[in-house]
Design a protein around this motif. Structure first.
Motif, PDB file in Angstrom:
ATOM      1  N   LYS A  56      -9.310 -31.170  23.539  1.00  0.00           N
ATOM      2  CA  LYS A  56      -9.151 -32.484  22.891  1.00  0.00           C
ATOM      3  C   LYS A  56      -9.612 -33.594  23.844  1.00  0.00           C
ATOM      4  CE  LYS A  56      -7.158 -29.828  19.841  1.00  0.00           C
ATOM      5  NZ  LYS A  56      -8.007 -29.141  18.901  1.00  0.00           N
ATOM      6  N   TYR A  57      -8.678 -34.324  24.453  1.00  0.00           N
ATOM      7  CA  TYR A  57      -9.076 -35.523  25.212  1.00  0.00           C
ATOM      8  C   TYR A  57      -9.745 -35.205  26.546  1.00  0.00           C
ATOM      9  CZ  TYR A  57      -6.652 -38.322  21.801  1.00  0.00           C
ATOM     10  OH  TYR A  57      -6.264 -38.908  20.630  1.00  0.00           O
ATOM     11  N   ALA A  58      -9.334 -34.156  27.247  1.00  0.00           N
ATOM     12  CA  ALA A  58      -9.965 -33.872  28.546  1.00  0.00           C
ATOM     13  C   ALA A  58     -11.442 -33.569  28.323  1.00  0.00           C
ATOM     14  CB  ALA A  58      -9.263 -32.715  29.239  1.00  0.00           C
ATOM     15  N   GLY A  59     -11.740 -32.653  27.410  1.00  0.00           N
ATOM     16  CA  GLY A  59     -13.139 -32.387  27.045  1.00  0.00           C
ATOM     17  C   GLY A  59     -13.747 -33.675  26.503  1.00  0.00           C
ATOM     18  N   GLY A  60     -13.120 -34.209  25.478  1.00  0.00           N
ATOM     19  CA  GLY A  60     -13.436 -35.558  25.016  1.00  0.00           C
ATOM     20  C   GLY A  60     -14.723 -35.733  24.232  1.00  0.00           C
ATOM     21  N   HIS A  61     -15.526 -34.695  24.091  1.00  0.00           N
ATOM     22  CA  HIS A  61     -16.834 -34.846  23.440  1.00  0.00           C
ATOM     23  C   HIS A  61     -17.077 -33.799  22.361  1.00  0.00           C
ATOM     24  CE1 HIS A  61     -17.091 -37.216  27.080  1.00  0.00           C
ATOM     25  NE2 HIS A  61     -18.130 -37.846  26.565  1.00  0.00           N
ATOM     26  N   SER A  62     -16.024 -33.116  21.937  1.00  0.00           N
ATOM     27  CA  SER A  62     -16.116 -32.134  20.846  1.00  0.00           C
ATOM     28  C   SER A  62     -17.168 -31.063  21.112  1.00  0.00           C
ATOM     29  CB  SER A  62     -16.418 -32.846  19.508  1.00  0.00           C
ATOM     30  OG  SER A  62     -15.439 -33.833  19.275  1.00  0.00           O
ATOM     31  N   ASP A  63     -17.285 -30.665  22.375  1.00  0.00           N
ATOM     32  CA  ASP A  63     -18.319 -29.675  22.690  1.00  0.00           C
ATOM     33  C   ASP A  63     -17.800 -28.505  23.523  1.00  0.00           C
ATOM     34  OD1 ASP A  63     -17.887 -31.093  24.997  1.00  0.00           O
ATOM     35  OD2 ASP A  63     -19.927 -31.856  25.201  1.00  0.00           O
ATOM     36  N   LEU A  64     -16.485 -28.356  23.616  1.00  0.00           N
ATOM     37  CA  LEU A  64     -15.965 -27.188  24.341  1.00  0.00           C
ATOM     38  C   LEU A  64     -14.566 -26.856  23.841  1.00  0.00           C
ATOM     39  CD1 LEU A  64     -13.603 -27.956  26.726  1.00  0.00           C
ATOM     40  CD2 LEU A  64     -15.557 -29.161  27.632  1.00  0.00           C
ATOM     41  N   LEU A  65     -14.163 -25.622  24.094  1.00  0.00           N
ATOM     42  CA  LEU A  65     -12.798 -25.165  23.798  1.00  0.00           C
ATOM     43  C   LEU A  65     -12.166 -24.681  25.095  1.00  0.00           C
ATOM     44  CD1 LEU A  65     -13.858 -23.295  20.638  1.00  0.00           C
ATOM     45  CD2 LEU A  65     -11.850 -24.760  20.612  1.00  0.00           C
ATOM     46  N   MET A  66     -10.956 -25.156  25.386  1.00  0.00           N
ATOM     47  CA  MET A  66     -10.285 -24.708  26.609  1.00  0.00           C
ATOM     48  C   MET A  66      -8.813 -25.122  26.580  1.00  0.00           C
ATOM     49  SD  MET A  66     -11.366 -25.466  30.554  1.00  0.00           S
ATOM     50  CE  MET A  66     -13.076 -25.242  30.183  1.00  0.00           C
ATOM     51  N   GLY A  67      -7.999 -24.358  27.276  1.00  0.00           N
ATOM     52  CA  GLY A  67      -6.586 -24.718  27.388  1.00  0.00           C
ATOM     53  C   GLY A  67      -6.172 -24.773  28.840  1.00  0.00           C
ATOM     54  N   GLY A  68      -5.141 -25.572  29.123  1.00  0.00           N
ATOM     55  CA  GLY A  68      -4.577 -25.649  30.466  1.00  0.00           C
ATOM     56  C   GLY A  68      -3.097 -25.313  30.411  1.00  0.00           C
ATOM     57  N   VAL A  69      -2.625 -24.564  31.405  1.00  0.00           N
ATOM     58  CA  VAL A  69      -1.207 -24.176  31.495  1.00  0.00           C
ATOM     59  C   VAL A  69      -0.723 -24.562  32.885  1.00  0.00           C
ATOM     60  CG1 VAL A  69       0.447 -22.267  31.299  1.00  0.00           C
ATOM     61  CG2 VAL A  69      -1.755 -22.136  30.085  1.00  0.00           C
ATOM     62  N   ALA A  70       0.348 -25.357  32.963  1.00  0.00           N
ATOM     63  CA  ALA A  70       0.827 -25.824  34.273  1.00  0.00           C
ATOM     64  C   ALA A  70       2.302 -25.502  34.429  1.00  0.00           C
ATOM     65  CB  ALA A  70       0.609 -27.332  34.392  1.00  0.00           C
ATOM     66  N   ALA A  71       2.680 -25.045  35.616  1.00  0.00           N
ATOM     67  CA  ALA A  71       4.085 -24.709  35.877  1.00  0.00           C
ATOM     68  C   ALA A  71       4.396 -24.914  37.346  1.00  0.00           C
ATOM     69  CB  ALA A  71       4.375 -23.266  35.467  1.00  0.00           C
ATOM     70  N   GLN A  72       5.690 -24.916  37.648  1.00  0.00           N
ATOM     71  CA  GLN A  72       6.143 -25.222  39.001  1.00  0.00           C
ATOM     72  C   GLN A  72       6.840 -24.025  39.655  1.00  0.00           C
ATOM     73  OE1 GLN A  72       5.542 -28.109  40.498  1.00  0.00           O
ATOM     74  NE2 GLN A  72       6.579 -27.441  42.362  1.00  0.00           N
ATOM     75  N   ALA A  73       7.770 -23.419  38.941  1.00  0.00           N
ATOM     76  CA  ALA A  73       8.605 -22.377  39.563  1.00  0.00           C
ATOM     77  C   ALA A  73       7.776 -21.136  39.878  1.00  0.00           C
ATOM     78  CB  ALA A  73       9.751 -22.010  38.623  1.00  0.00           C
ATOM     79  N   PRO A  74       7.915 -20.594  41.114  1.00  0.00           N
ATOM     80  CA  PRO A  74       7.077 -19.465  41.522  1.00  0.00           C
ATOM     81  C   PRO A  74       7.146 -18.268  40.578  1.00  0.00           C
ATOM     82  CG  PRO A  74       8.368 -20.285  43.378  1.00  0.00           C
ATOM     83  CD  PRO A  74       8.817 -21.050  42.173  1.00  0.00           C
ATOM     84  N   GLU A  75       8.344 -17.947  40.043  1.00  0.00           N
ATOM     85  CA  GLU A  75       8.430 -16.750  39.194  1.00  0.00           C
ATOM     86  C   GLU A  75       7.719 -16.975  37.857  1.00  0.00           C
ATOM     87  OE1 GLU A  75      10.860 -18.609  40.274  1.00  0.00           O
ATOM     88  OE2 GLU A  75      12.221 -19.115  38.620  1.00  0.00           O
ATOM     89  N   ILE A  76       7.721 -18.221  37.382  1.00  0.00           N
ATOM     90  CA  ILE A  76       7.028 -18.516  36.118  1.00  0.00           C
ATOM     91  C   ILE A  76       5.518 -18.531  36.362  1.00  0.00           C
ATOM     92  CG2 ILE A  76       6.702 -20.291  34.341  1.00  0.00           C
ATOM     93  CD1 ILE A  76       9.661 -20.910  34.540  1.00  0.00           C
ATOM     94  N   VAL A  77       5.109 -19.139  37.462  1.00  0.00           N
ATOM     95  CA  VAL A  77       3.683 -19.163  37.829  1.00  0.00           C
ATOM     96  C   VAL A  77       3.168 -17.721  37.925  1.00  0.00           C
ATOM     97  CG1 VAL A  77       2.105 -19.661  39.753  1.00  0.00           C
ATOM     98  CG2 VAL A  77       3.724 -21.415  38.971  1.00  0.00           C
ATOM     99  N   ARG A  78       3.952 -16.864  38.566  1.00  0.00           N
ATOM    100  CA  ARG A  78       3.531 -15.462  38.744  1.00  0.00           C
ATOM    101  C   ARG A  78       3.401 -14.763  37.388  1.00  0.00           C
ATOM    102  NH1 ARG A  78       7.724 -13.386  41.261  1.00  0.00           N
ATOM    103  NH2 ARG A  78       7.478 -14.883  42.937  1.00  0.00           N
ATOM    104  N   ALA A  79       4.377 -14.999  36.517  1.00  0.00           N
ATOM    105  CA  ALA A  79       4.350 -14.329  35.199  1.00  0.00           C
ATOM    106  C   ALA A  79       3.118 -14.779  34.401  1.00  0.00           C
ATOM    107  CB  ALA A  79       5.637 -14.648  34.439  1.00  0.00           C
TER     108      ALA A  79
END
Ligand SMILES: Cc1ncc(COP(=O)(O)O)c(C=O)c1O
Length: 397
Positions: free
Chosen positions: A204-227
């Protein structure tokens, strides 16, 4: 150095990169195989990616920029916004667990829960859109392991009290995942409000030009990051270097585009609210709209996506409105530079408790065009809507 604003940090990430004479932007390195100079170095991650799946320069820089934006220890890239939702749910849920989410959850996320996850022994339940914290917590069972938050909700834009929900879930040992696509990682920081995993469709806004598909996943806790890392590794998810490069380029101008589009969206929403054909504009930044007070309390900005509930009228009138527009493309998705319109009433049928709207539901995405031109276009659309309504009222000859 004082803490820089998002707008400055997203650009400083480019100018502060590396040493010596160099381009502002990273190269697009298309690679499956990476070569090493010595057999002993072939497995050394300190020497850069061992294999293309590890991601090359643009993807690595994008991950760093995204982690910084989200206030996360780690951010991951996946091939679509939908995958950004499904990956952490796959990482955190096990057969016998239950996931609770809103009735207004993004449609394909609902399908993932009721088809893929249900087939694998994970139950899903849905709380009313915009439910209070108490009502959401009351709907939890012993097996509820994850609360999936989407605020504002898809299509009907109900807000939730996210900080209070995150705190209540933490107390109960329930993990929280938030689809933060509407806030684009800018207007709301889920992790800073106690949410465990923040995801967004970079499409959506990060791409911003209707020309790509992508997702971002962000986390903090080490066990969640690892999973999350393990699911991505085990499933073999990867994003192309070209797309990562485009998304990184999009991030540099994200705050300005996001802000400009929100400014126009509010103008359009205010104008629409005053039109006799419109019953209701569903846009949390609009005073009097669903979710306005929570938006005001918790959000620093807004997406340019809104629901427009017409005053009565059927599908034919909604379609006449859409056909008349010349500046709004008829197309799915949002966050690009162009304005878009979709007809959404049929989507509401998938909800257990469909909202009681007084007319047809349209969704508008506002792009970077001049607001006056968009309003003139919508004026013509409303005339076509009225003409179709009037023709329905004529006695047949
Ligand atoms: C709220 C929300 N989450 C996730 C997605 C999925 O993004 P993508 O189209 O990249 O799969 C969308 C797409 O419209 C969305 O509206």
């Amino acid at each position: 150095m004082p803490k820089l604003s998002d707008r400055t940090r997203l650009i400083a990430g480019a100018t502060r990169r590396g040493r010596g004479r160099r381009p502002v932007n990273p190269p697009i390195e298309r690679a499956s195989t990476m070569l090493s100079d010595d057999p002993a170095a072939m497995q050394d991650p300190g020497d850069g990616p061992v294999y293309g799946l590890d991601g090359t320069s643009a993807a690595r820089e994008l991950r760093t920029a995204l982690a910084d934006l989200e206030g996360a220890s780690e951010a991951f890239l996946v091939p679509s916004g939908l995958a950004a939702v499904t990956v952490p749910l796959t990482a955190l849920l096990r057969p016998g667990d239950e996931v609770l989410t809103t009735e207004a959850v993004y449609g394909p996320t609902r399908r993932f829960l009721t088809r893929h996850m249900a087939d694998r022994g994970v139950a899903a339940s849905f709380h009313p859109a915009g439910a209070s914290v108490e009502a959401v917590m009351d709907q939890m069972h012993e097996r509820t392991r994850v609360l999936l938050i989407e605020a504002p909700g898809s299509l009907t834009f109900e807000m939730m009290d996210v900080p209070a929900l995150a705190a209540a879930c933490r107390k109960r040992g329930v993990l929280t995942v938030m689809d933060n696509t509407w806030a684009a990682g800018l207007a709301f920081r889920p992790l800073a409000h106690g949410v465990d995993v923040s995801v967004q469709a970079l499409t959506k806004y990060a791409g911003g030009h209707s020309d790509l598909l992508m997702g971002g996943v962000a986390a903090q806790a080490p066990e969640i990051v690892r999973a999350i890392n393990n699911v991505i590794e085990d499933m073999g998810w990867h994003v192309s270097p070209d797309d990562a490069w485009l998304a990184l380029r999009g991030l540099r101008t994200l705050p300005l585009r996001y802000e400009a589009q929100a400014r126009t969206a509010l103008q359009v929403a205010e104008w629409l609210q005053d039109q006799p054909e419109v019953a209701n504009v569903l846009y949390p930044p609009l005073p009097g709209s669903v979710g306005h007070s929570l938006w005001r309390r918790d959000f620093d900005g807004a997406a340019s996506l809104m629901g427009v509930v017409m005053k009565g009228g059927g599908k034919a009138a909604a379609h006449a409105f859409m056909r008349e527009l010349s500046l709004f493309g008829m197309g799915y998705s949002w966050g690009g530079f162009e304005s878009l319109i979709t007809y959404e009433t049929p989507q509401l049928a998938y909800r257990q408790h469909a909202p009681d709207l007084p007319g047809q539901l349209l969704r508008l995405h506002i792009g970077l065009e001049d607001p006056a031109d968009l309003i003139a276009d919508l004026t013509r659309g409303l005339a076509a809507w009225r003409a179709q309504q009037d023709s329905n009222l004529q006695p047949s000859a």
